[in-house]
Design a protein around this motif. Sequence first.
Motif: not given
Length: 102
Positions: A48-58, A70-75
């Motif tokens: 499961v994706v816990l967070s998604r952060t976009e990084h842009y060229d300045s 990311i988190q593993c659902k089994q652990d």
Amino acid sequence: MKRYFTLFNLIICLFTITACVDDGLRKAPYTADEMETYLEEKYEKDFVVLSRTEHYDSYFETLQMVEYEIQCKQDVEDTFTAIDRHDGGTAGWNVTDKYRSE
């Protein structure tokens, strides 16, 4: 002069053909759902994706990479990062992750 126009037309045709061919590379980063699917197929586990952060060229303000937590659902204690980065030019988007497969 006729040779010049023939050569010019040939170059234009080559550029047009090259631009229209699908090179099989990803042109955009994964969404959160696509990243989960990619990792599940790669490691045969549920994620499961816990967070998604976009990084842009300045300077150019273009999207250069997307960082996922990311988190593993089994652990549920097992969290890691995955980075979907554009390698520039015609290289497309590629994923690197820090998951320790068992």
